[in-house]
Motif scaffolding. Sequence first.
Motif, PDB file in Angstrom:
ATOM      1  N   ARG A 165       0.732  -1.308  -0.207  1.00 22.89           N
ATOM      2  CA  ARG A 165      -0.106  -0.028   0.023  1.00 22.89           C
ATOM      3  C   ARG A 165       1.024   1.066   0.064  1.00 22.89           C
ATOM      4  O   ARG A 165       0.513   2.227  -0.494  1.00 22.89           O
ATOM      5  CB  ARG A 165      -0.911  -0.109   1.243  1.00 22.89           C
ATOM      6  CG  ARG A 165      -1.767  -1.142   1.239  1.00 22.89           C
ATOM      7  CD  ARG A 165      -2.905  -1.135   2.175  1.00 22.89           C
ATOM      8  NE  ARG A 165      -3.594  -2.466   2.142  1.00 22.89           N
ATOM      9  CZ  ARG A 165      -4.662  -2.799   1.310  1.00 22.89           C
ATOM     10  NH1 ARG A 165      -5.032  -2.081   0.311  1.00 22.89           N
ATOM     11  NH2 ARG A 165      -5.147  -4.163   1.509  1.00 22.89           N
ATOM     12  N   ASP A 166       1.883   1.106   0.646  1.00 22.83           N
ATOM     13  CA  ASP A 166       2.861   2.220   0.676  1.00 22.83           C
ATOM     14  C   ASP A 166       3.545   2.838  -0.825  1.00 22.83           C
ATOM     15  O   ASP A 166       3.435   3.824  -1.069  1.00 22.83           O
ATOM     16  CB  ASP A 166       4.181   2.192   1.346  1.00 22.83           C
ATOM     17  CG  ASP A 166       3.844   2.089   2.916  1.00 22.83           C
ATOM     18  OD1 ASP A 166       3.108   2.267   3.490  1.00 22.83           O
ATOM     19  OD2 ASP A 166       4.903   1.316   3.587  1.00 22.83           O
ATOM     20  N   ARG A 167       3.617   1.878  -1.660  1.00 23.93           N
ATOM     21  CA  ARG A 167       3.983   2.119  -2.979  1.00 23.93           C
ATOM     22  C   ARG A 167       2.787   2.039  -3.839  1.00 23.93           C
ATOM     23  O   ARG A 167       3.140   2.445  -5.258  1.00 23.93           O
ATOM     24  CB  ARG A 167       4.984   1.068  -3.463  1.00 23.93           C
ATOM     25  CG  ARG A 167       6.530   0.995  -2.694  1.00 23.93           C
ATOM     26  CD  ARG A 167       7.404   0.480  -3.867  1.00 23.93           C
ATOM     27  NE  ARG A 167       7.064  -0.821  -4.236  1.00 23.93           N
ATOM     28  CZ  ARG A 167       7.701  -1.878  -3.481  1.00 23.93           C
ATOM     29  NH1 ARG A 167       8.669  -1.761  -2.451  1.00 23.93           N
ATOM     30  NH2 ARG A 167       7.213  -3.083  -4.004  1.00 23.93           N
ATOM     31  N   GLY A 168       1.719   1.738  -3.545  1.00 28.21           N
ATOM     32  CA  GLY A 168       0.523   1.463  -4.484  1.00 28.21           C
ATOM     33  C   GLY A 168       0.685   0.743  -5.391  1.00 28.21           C
ATOM     34  O   GLY A 168      -0.032   0.927  -6.564  1.00 28.21           O
ATOM     35  N   GLU A 169       1.285  -0.473  -5.072  1.00 28.69           N
ATOM     36  CA  GLU A 169       1.441  -1.523  -5.889  1.00 28.69           C
ATOM     37  C   GLU A 169       0.794  -2.820  -5.275  1.00 28.69           C
ATOM     38  O   GLU A 169       0.736  -3.101  -4.401  1.00 28.69           O
ATOM     39  CB  GLU A 169       2.960  -1.671  -6.318  1.00 28.69           C
ATOM     40  CG  GLU A 169       3.373  -0.619  -6.984  1.00 28.69           C
ATOM     41  CD  GLU A 169       5.095  -0.885  -7.223  1.00 28.69           C
ATOM     42  OE1 GLU A 169       5.623   0.295  -7.727  1.00 28.69           O
ATOM     43  OE2 GLU A 169       5.772  -1.594  -6.613  1.00 28.69           O
ATOM     44  N   ILE A 170       0.312  -3.609  -6.441  1.00 22.84           N
ATOM     45  CA  ILE A 170      -0.097  -5.161  -6.299  1.00 22.84           C
ATOM     46  C   ILE A 170       0.695  -5.884  -7.043  1.00 22.84           C
ATOM     47  O   ILE A 170       0.863  -6.095  -8.008  1.00 22.84           O
ATOM     48  CB  ILE A 170      -1.501  -4.929  -6.588  1.00 22.84           C
ATOM     49  CG1 ILE A 170      -2.467  -4.172  -5.867  1.00 22.84           C
ATOM     50  CG2 ILE A 170      -2.066  -6.808  -6.435  1.00 22.84           C
ATOM     51  CD1 ILE A 170      -3.733  -4.025  -6.249  1.00 22.84           C
ATOM     52  N   LEU A 171       1.124  -7.104  -6.316  1.00 16.04           N
ATOM     53  CA  LEU A 171       1.932  -8.181  -6.954  1.00 16.04           C
ATOM     54  C   LEU A 171       0.973  -9.263  -7.204  1.00 16.04           C
ATOM     55  O   LEU A 171       0.092  -9.867  -6.569  1.00 16.04           O
ATOM     56  CB  LEU A 171       2.951  -8.718  -5.988  1.00 16.04           C
ATOM     57  CG  LEU A 171       3.859  -9.812  -6.600  1.00 16.04           C
ATOM     58  CD1 LEU A 171       4.651  -9.152  -7.511  1.00 16.04           C
ATOM     59  CD2 LEU A 171       4.865 -10.501  -5.450  1.00 16.04           C
TER      60      LEU A 171
END
Length: 369
Positions: free
Chosen positions: A261-267
Motif C-alpha cells: 500500500r505504501d508504493r500503491g502496488e499489487i503483486l
Amino acid sequence: MSYLSQITSPTLLIDEKICRANIKRMSDKAARHDMKLVPHWKTAQSHIIGDWAKEYGIKEVTASSIKMAEYLCGQGWDNIHIAFPFNTLEIPKLNELAKTQSLSVQVINPVTAQKLVDGLTEKVGFFIEIDAGYGRTGVHVSDFGLIEEILLTAKKSDKLYFKGFYLHAGHSYYMPDIPALYEQTRDALGMLKAKYQSEYPELVTRTGDTPGCAVMEDFGDIDEMGPGNFVFFDLMQANLGGCEKSEIAVALAVPVVDINRDRGEILVHGGGVHLAKDVLVDENGNKNFGEIVYLNEYGWTIPDHEDRSYLKSISQEHGIVKASKSLLNSVQIGDLLGVLPVHSCMTADCMGAYLSLDGKWIDHAEGCH
C-alpha cells in the motif's frame, strides 16, 4: 458454479458474446464491400471458435505455420492458407495434408517455387506475397521480373497453381495514417490485378492487417480480407483506434499474492510466460503490459479512466500492478483480477486454452484442457 471458482492460477478467459460480435461485425463488413473474409487463425487457433466463425458464413481460414494448418485440417474448411513464406523442408508434410485438405501456401522466390514443382505430389495453390512498404517479407510490388519468374516456374507443374496476390500491411500497427497506407495497398493490388488478370482470370487479391480492415471503408477492388486479431482485439488495437476496450474478448485472470500500500502496488501471479512481453509506452514513458479489469460472475467490468490500474512491469511469473486508490482500498490477497492483454494473439499462444464464462474449456492449438 461460477467459472471463477475453477481458477487457482493464471487463466485466459474468453467472453463468447464479445467474440461472436467481433466476428459478425467483420463478416458483415466484408459482405458490405463484396469481399470474402478469410480470417487469420493465428489469433484464435481454436476448433470451437472456428465453429462459431462458420455460423457467420466464414468458409476458409488462414494459418501461420504448417503445424497450425495440420491442427485445422479435417474441420470442414474449404481451404487453409499458410500465410508464411513457405519452408521447403516441409514439402513432405504438405503433401500428406493436401491428400485430404485443400491447402495454399505463400511463395516469395523462384527457388521455393521450383522445389514445390519438384516435390509436390498433390495439388496445392499459392499466393505471391507482395511488399508495398512494410519491408518484412515479400516480392517488391514493382519487381515484375521476380513475379514472372515465380509464375513461369510454377507453370512447369500441374500440381502447383496460382491463386493470387497477398499483401499484409503490417506497418499499419505503427503508422498513424492508416488511410494513406491503405491507398498504397489498394494501388499495389489493383495494379497487379490489372496486369495479370487476363492471363490468370481467376486470380484474387487479399489484404491481411486488422488495423486497416477494422478502420477502413474503401478497399477498392481488393477481393478478400484476412485479418486475425479482430476475433479478440486487444489494447494495441484499441490504442490504434480499431476497437473499444469493451470489444476486447479475452482477459487474463491473475491471483493477487501481495499488496504494497505504501508504493500503491499489487503483486500478481501473471508475467511474461502468460502475457508475452508486448508493451505500450505512454507519452511520459510509462510502460503498460496490460490493464486491470474487475472480474465478476458475468465476465468483467472496465474501470473509468481516472480509476485505471495497469501492469507497470512483468518478469517471468510476476506482474506488478500500479494500482488506483479505489483498487487498493478494495483488493485482498487471494483475490482474482483480470488483465486486458496488449497483444491477445501472443497471450493466447502462451496460455494454450481458454475458459469461457460458463465454465467450459475451449481448445487452442498449443495445448488445451
